[in-house]
Enzyme design. Sequence first.
Site, PDB file in Angstrom:
ATOM      1  N   ILE A  89       1.020  -1.223  -0.149  1.00 25.56           N
ATOM      2  CA  ILE A  89      -0.152   0.002  -0.112  1.00 25.56           C
ATOM      3  C   ILE A  89       0.771   1.482   0.059  1.00 25.56           C
ATOM      4  O   ILE A  89       0.684   2.364  -0.816  1.00 25.56           O
ATOM      5  CB  ILE A  89      -0.958  -0.023   1.241  1.00 25.56           C
TER       6      ILE A  89
ATOM      7  N   PHE B  74       2.404   1.959  -3.437  1.00 24.33           N
ATOM      8  CA  PHE B  74       1.344   2.810  -4.374  1.00 24.33           C
ATOM      9  C   PHE B  74       1.009   3.888  -4.105  1.00 24.33           C
ATOM     10  O   PHE B  74       0.434   4.678  -4.856  1.00 24.33           O
ATOM     11  CB  PHE B  74       0.508   1.454  -4.787  1.00 24.33           C
ATOM     12  N   GLU B  75       0.533   4.294  -2.758  1.00 25.77           N
ATOM     13  CA  GLU B  75      -0.021   5.285  -2.419  1.00 25.77           C
ATOM     14  C   GLU B  75       1.163   6.587  -2.294  1.00 25.77           C
ATOM     15  O   GLU B  75       0.988   7.743  -2.434  1.00 25.77           O
ATOM     16  CB  GLU B  75      -0.645   5.258  -1.017  1.00 25.77           C
ATOM     17  N   GLY B  76       2.447   6.306  -2.103  1.00 22.49           N
ATOM     18  CA  GLY B  76       3.482   7.151  -1.921  1.00 22.49           C
ATOM     19  C   GLY B  76       3.325   8.078  -0.800  1.00 22.49           C
ATOM     20  O   GLY B  76       2.370   8.484  -0.128  1.00 22.49           O
TER      21      GLY B  76
END
Length: 158
Positions: free
Chosen positions: A19, A22-24
């Site tokens: 997570i 992909f969220e950064g």
Amino acid sequence: MSHAANSLLVTSDAGLALIKAFEGLETVAYPDPGNRITGEPWTIGYGHTRGVRRGDTCTEEEATAWLREDLHAAEGAVRHLVDVPLAQGQFDALASFVFNCGAAAFGNSTLLRLLNAGDVVAAAEQFKRWNRGADGVLPGLVRRRAAERDLFISQETG
């Protein structure tokens, strides 16, 4: 009726890492790029929006703590909606999916229907269908769904 064994599951470090990737991480609050008028909601950390205002900053540790809090709703949705026992990787993949797409989308999905019917292989193939944004297929979502699928199929239930 949800499966009792799933009530003990929480997102593992591997799921959290997926997570986060992909969220950064953003340590300075930024406005919602989709709302040009007000910029609401402001976002910080790994997609955290609750109580965020212009000018807010955070550390990686704060961002991780907020992510864990924000994941509670996604984890709860997975526990509530899934009727079959899940392996840790499956739970992690579904928590990531729900965190990104929302509980309502998951609740109405063919992915969930197939999973609850016991067709794990067909359910896994449904991840790739969730790759679109307002502007069509998004490469970032293609990569995220592939990573979620890979995590989902990485192990059998115990």
